[in-house]
Motif scaffolding. Structure first.
Motif, PDB file in Angstrom:
ATOM      1  N   VAL A  10       0.813  -1.210   0.000  1.00 50.53           N
ATOM      2  CA  VAL A  10       0.000   0.000   0.000  1.00 50.53           C
ATOM      3  C   VAL A  10       0.855   1.272   0.000  1.00 50.53           C
ATOM      4  O   VAL A  10       0.313   2.379   0.022  1.00 50.53           O
ATOM      5  CB  VAL A  10      -0.928   0.018   1.243  1.00 50.53           C
ATOM      6  N   SER A  11       2.170   1.112  -0.039  1.00 50.63           N
ATOM      7  CA  SER A  11       3.054   2.277  -0.029  1.00 50.63           C
ATOM      8  C   SER A  11       2.879   3.098  -1.308  1.00 50.63           C
ATOM      9  O   SER A  11       2.809   2.547  -2.409  1.00 50.63           O
ATOM     10  CB  SER A  11       4.512   1.833   0.103  1.00 50.63           C
ATOM     11  N   PRO A  12       2.806   4.438  -1.200  1.00 55.05           N
ATOM     12  CA  PRO A  12       2.693   5.262  -2.410  1.00 55.05           C
ATOM     13  C   PRO A  12       3.937   5.174  -3.288  1.00 55.05           C
ATOM     14  O   PRO A  12       3.861   5.401  -4.491  1.00 55.05           O
ATOM     15  CB  PRO A  12       2.508   6.682  -1.868  1.00 55.05           C
ATOM     16  N   TYR A  13       5.070   4.811  -2.685  1.00 54.80           N
ATOM     17  CA  TYR A  13       6.296   4.722  -3.466  1.00 54.80           C
ATOM     18  C   TYR A  13       6.281   3.512  -4.392  1.00 54.80           C
ATOM     19  O   TYR A  13       6.856   3.533  -5.473  1.00 54.80           O
ATOM     20  CB  TYR A  13       7.500   4.681  -2.524  1.00 54.80           C
ATOM     21  N   THR A  14       5.606   2.434  -3.968  1.00 52.41           N
ATOM     22  CA  THR A  14       5.441   1.277  -4.850  1.00 52.41           C
ATOM     23  C   THR A  14       4.588   1.662  -6.057  1.00 52.41           C
ATOM     24  O   THR A  14       4.890   1.295  -7.198  1.00 52.41           O
ATOM     25  CB  THR A  14       4.798   0.108  -4.092  1.00 52.41           C
ATOM     26  N   ALA A  15       3.521   2.412  -5.803  1.00 53.90           N
ATOM     27  CA  ALA A  15       2.654   2.842  -6.906  1.00 53.90           C
ATOM     28  C   ALA A  15       3.398   3.807  -7.836  1.00 53.90           C
ATOM     29  O   ALA A  15       3.309   3.685  -9.066  1.00 53.90           O
ATOM     30  CB  ALA A  15       1.404   3.515  -6.338  1.00 53.90           C
ATOM     31  N   LEU A  16       4.142   4.761  -7.279  1.00 54.75           N
ATOM     32  CA  LEU A  16       4.882   5.707  -8.116  1.00 54.75           C
ATOM     33  C   LEU A  16       5.962   5.004  -8.922  1.00 54.75           C
ATOM     34  O   LEU A  16       6.201   5.324 -10.098  1.00 54.75           O
ATOM     35  CB  LEU A  16       5.506   6.791  -7.227  1.00 54.75           C
ATOM     36  N   ALA A  17       6.643   4.034  -8.286  1.00 52.79           N
ATOM     37  CA  ALA A  17       7.656   3.280  -9.026  1.00 52.79           C
ATOM     38  C   ALA A  17       7.017   2.497 -10.167  1.00 52.79           C
ATOM     39  O   ALA A  17       7.580   2.397 -11.269  1.00 52.79           O
ATOM     40  CB  ALA A  17       8.394   2.340  -8.079  1.00 52.79           C
ATOM     41  N   SER A  18       5.834   1.945  -9.939  1.00 54.44           N
ATOM     42  CA  SER A  18       5.135   1.210 -10.997  1.00 54.44           C
ATOM     43  C   SER A  18       4.763   2.138 -12.143  1.00 54.44           C
ATOM     44  O   SER A  18       4.927   1.795 -13.327  1.00 54.44           O
ATOM     45  CB  SER A  18       3.891   0.531 -10.435  1.00 54.44           C
ATOM     46  N   ILE A  19       4.256   3.317 -11.811  1.00 55.79           N
ATOM     47  CA  ILE A  19       3.921   4.296 -12.849  1.00 55.79           C
ATOM     48  C   ILE A  19       5.165   4.677 -13.643  1.00 55.79           C
ATOM     49  O   ILE A  19       5.141   4.785 -14.875  1.00 55.79           O
ATOM     50  CB  ILE A  19       3.275   5.538 -12.206  1.00 55.79           C
ATOM     51  N   HIS A  20       6.269   4.871 -12.936  1.00 58.64           N
ATOM     52  CA  HIS A  20       7.512   5.226 -13.612  1.00 58.64           C
ATOM     53  C   HIS A  20       7.949   4.122 -14.575  1.00 58.64           C
ATOM     54  O   HIS A  20       8.346   4.386 -15.722  1.00 58.64           O
ATOM     55  CB  HIS A  20       8.606   5.475 -12.566  1.00 58.64           C
ATOM     56  N   LEU A  21       7.894   2.886 -14.125  1.00 61.24           N
ATOM     57  CA  LEU A  21       8.333   1.768 -14.964  1.00 61.24           C
ATOM     58  C   LEU A  21       7.440   1.613 -16.193  1.00 61.24           C
ATOM     59  O   LEU A  21       7.937   1.339 -17.305  1.00 61.24           O
ATOM     60  CB  LEU A  21       8.332   0.479 -14.140  1.00 61.24           C
ATOM     61  N   ILE A  22       6.135   1.783 -16.031  1.00 61.47           N
ATOM     62  CA  ILE A  22       5.223   1.662 -17.185  1.00 61.47           C
ATOM     63  C   ILE A  22       5.421   2.801 -18.163  1.00 61.47           C
ATOM     64  O   ILE A  22       5.345   2.617 -19.381  1.00 61.47           O
ATOM     65  CB  ILE A  22       3.763   1.599 -16.681  1.00 61.47           C
ATOM     66  N   SER A  23       5.748   4.001 -17.627  1.00 56.21           N
ATOM     67  CA  SER A  23       5.938   5.139 -18.522  1.00 56.21           C
ATOM     68  C   SER A  23       7.273   5.101 -19.249  1.00 56.21           C
ATOM     69  O   SER A  23       7.492   5.871 -20.187  1.00 56.21           O
ATOM     70  CB  SER A  23       5.827   6.447 -17.721  1.00 56.21           C
ATOM     71  N   ASP A  24       8.185   4.212 -18.845  1.00 53.13           N
ATOM     72  CA  ASP A  24       9.481   4.109 -19.528  1.00 53.13           C
ATOM     73  C   ASP A  24       9.312   3.850 -21.015  1.00 53.13           C
ATOM     74  O   ASP A  24      10.027   4.420 -21.848  1.00 53.13           O
ATOM     75  CB  ASP A  24      10.314   2.979 -18.909  1.00 53.13           C
ATOM     76  N   VAL A  25       8.359   2.987 -21.345  1.00 51.32           N
ATOM     77  CA  VAL A  25       8.206   2.629 -22.760  1.00 51.32           C
ATOM     78  C   VAL A  25       7.660   3.805 -23.562  1.00 51.32           C
ATOM     79  O   VAL A  25       8.019   3.990 -24.735  1.00 51.32           O
ATOM     80  CB  VAL A  25       7.303   1.383 -22.900  1.00 51.32           C
ATOM     81  N   LEU A  26       6.816   4.632 -22.956  1.00 51.93           N
ATOM     82  CA  LEU A  26       6.276   5.794 -23.660  1.00 51.93           C
ATOM     83  C   LEU A  26       7.361   6.832 -23.905  1.00 51.93           C
ATOM     84  O   LEU A  26       7.534   7.342 -25.022  1.00 51.93           O
ATOM     85  CB  LEU A  26       5.129   6.401 -22.853  1.00 51.93           C
ATOM     86  N   VAL A  27       8.123   7.141 -22.848  1.00 58.00           N
ATOM     87  CA  VAL A  27       9.210   8.104 -22.987  1.00 58.00           C
ATOM     88  C   VAL A  27      10.283   7.539 -23.911  1.00 58.00           C
ATOM     89  O   VAL A  27      10.847   8.250 -24.754  1.00 58.00           O
ATOM     90  CB  VAL A  27       9.802   8.447 -21.610  1.00 58.00           C
ATOM     91  N   GLY A  28      10.595   6.251 -23.746  1.00 60.40           N
ATOM     92  CA  GLY A  28      11.634   5.630 -24.565  1.00 60.40           C
ATOM     93  C   GLY A  28      11.304   5.657 -26.045  1.00 60.40           C
ATOM     94  O   GLY A  28      12.203   5.790 -26.887  1.00 60.40           O
ATOM     95  N   THR A  29      10.026   5.516 -26.391  1.00 63.27           N
ATOM     96  CA  THR A  29       9.639   5.560 -27.806  1.00 63.27           C
ATOM     97  C   THR A  29       9.985   6.913 -28.424  1.00 63.27           C
ATOM     98  O   THR A  29      10.527   6.992 -29.541  1.00 63.27           O
ATOM     99  CB  THR A  29       8.136   5.293 -27.945  1.00 63.27           C
ATOM    100  N   VAL A  30       9.706   7.984 -27.686  1.00 58.24           N
ATOM    101  CA  VAL A  30      10.003   9.330 -28.192  1.00 58.24           C
ATOM    102  C   VAL A  30      11.503   9.571 -28.258  1.00 58.24           C
ATOM    103  O   VAL A  30      12.044   9.997 -29.281  1.00 58.24           O
ATOM    104  CB  VAL A  30       9.327  10.396 -27.306  1.00 58.24           C
TER     105      VAL A  30
END
Length: 433
Positions: free
Chosen positions: A27-47
């Motif tokens: 339930v830690s917010p840091y786990t959720a933020l880290a997950s968001i960061h990891l999923i967004s890697d592919v979006l940023v990486g594409t650009v």
């Protein structure tokens, strides 16, 4: 653990400290933020992959056309720099990481600047990061989504399984209404969600952070090298400033106080020549005249010790020749330096020879000495030799300690060979690039 840059504000605590307690980690917010960061890697990486690969390929293919390829390469580097700054901001926002930005080579002439960018490991590390982010982002996104969706699907299976219908239910190993099996699957999903998902996110986040720290941030060795360069430049400026101050004092003494004393001596001389038979007054004026001439001599010696005018006007050859002419020990001087070094290096070389010849006259018992000054590449070599009794050392107030202190300001090196019975050879190397 990395420390934030001085003056930088941390947005969030380090997510390395995602709680080890399974429930709290889930339930830690840091786990959720880290997950968001990891999923967004592919979006940023594409650009970033598309932009960087396109610019690097274009600039590389057009290098044959220097008027086009070189400016395009410089533009590519600065685009990469902006993208890297964006990435560091994303890490700060989602992961609470402060990544110090690495420094690019300093600007200079355009072609030299472009070449220094092409040789810079910092530039190529950042380019490598943006090219690797897309494939790594795909892996990170897939594993992160699997780590969340599979446990959630299993944990909530009893809620939606009856809605699948009989036909779909036949595809499973149990039938609708098998409460024990549904409960077992739900428990398995909860166990995976609590014990596996946060750890998978933590591992992926650690890999992601290390990739960025290695390729986007300045390395410890680079920071140390930059600090050493800054300190070297700062010290050189301090030495140059001190030398300029010595030169100013010499000029002020030579053009101010010394001229006034000369004028005073001349006035006293004229007064003495016009004085009548008053012997007492004549004796006083004569004494004042002698004192004025002695003050002029001492002041000249003082200014010569600070910075002889002949050194500034005519260089080391003339200044060392004049120094040798005043030495009580016969001195042979040979100077071959080509282009004059900086005023600071010239002044230090003159000080070294002056101090060394003073030591020769006072302590060595030598009959002759020699001074050889020559330049090789970016170093000025000063060699002072005498045929005295030797045994010289930097201890005992011989003046060699002062030479060591003076040359240390420009990273000079001193070598002394002085066996018992002589001869003594003092070698000083001064960087003058």
């Amino acid at each position: 653990m990395d420390q934030p840059a001085e003056g930088a504000q941390r947005v969030l605590p380090r997510p390395d400290a995602i709680p080890l307690n399974p429930i709290r980690a889930l339930v830690s917010p840091y786990t959720a933020l880290a997950s968001i960061h990891l999923i967004s890697d592919v979006l940023v990486g594409t650009v970033t992959f598309t932009v960087v690969l396109t610019l690097v390929a274009l600039s590389g293919s057009m290098l044959a056309l220097a008027l086009v390829g070189v400016p395009l390469w410089v533009l590519t580097v600065h685009v990469v720099r902006r993208l890297s700054a964006f990435e560091r901001g994303r890490f700060r926002l989602t992961l609470g990481m402060d990544l110090p930005a690495p420094k690019l080579p300093s600007r200079g002439r355009f072609l030299r600047y472009a070449w220094s960018l092409a040789k810079s490991p910092t530039v190529w590390r950042q380019i490598g990061y943006h090219l690797l982010l897309l494939p790594w982002g795909v892996v990170a996104m897939v594993l992160t989504m699997v780590a969340w969706t599979v446990p959630l699907s299993l944990a909530t299976l009893p809620l939606y399984f009856p809605l699948l219908g009989a036909h779909s239910a036949d595809l499973w190993l149990f039938s609708v209404g098998d409460v024990r099996t549904e409960a077992a699957v739900a428990v398995l999903g909860v166990v995976l969600l609590v014990f596996v998902t946060p750890n998978v996110v933590r591992v992926l986040r650690t890999v992601d952070a290390e990739l960025a720290r290695t390729l986007l941030s300045s390395l410890g060795s680079e920071e140390l090298a930059e600090r050493v360069d800054e300190l070297t430049v700062s010290r050189r400026r301090s030495v140059d400033s001190a030398q300029a101050e010595r030169l100013r004092i010499e000029r002020d003494l030579h053009d101010g106080a010394q001229q006034r004393l000369v004028s005073l001596a001349m006035t006293l001389g004229r007064a003495k020549s016009r004085l009548g038979a008053d012997d007492a007054a004549r004796e006083l004026i004569d004494e004042a005249h002698q004192e004025a001439k002695m003050a002029i001599t001492e002041l000249r010696d003082l200014t010569r010790g600070l910075q002889p005018p002949v050194l500034s006007d005519r260089g080391l050859d003339a200044a060392l020749s004049a120094l040798a002419a005043r030495s009580p020990v016969p001195v042979k001087v040979a100077v071959d330096i080509g282009d004059r070094p900086s005023p600071t290096v010239e002044a230090i070389a003159y000080f070294v020879v002056a101090e060394a010849l003073t030591n020769v006259a006072k302590h060595s018992g030598a009959h002759r000495a020699s001074v050889i000054v020559h330049r090789t590449d970016d170093a000025l070599h000063v060699v002072v030799t005498d045929d005295g009794m030797g045994s010289a050392s930097e201890q005992g107030g011989s003046g060699l300690a002062g030479i060591s202190d003076r040359i240390a300001g420009v990273d000079g090196k001193l070598t002394l060979l002085s066996p018992v019975g002589g001869p003594t050879v003092l070698t000083v190397v001064l960087p003058c690039g």
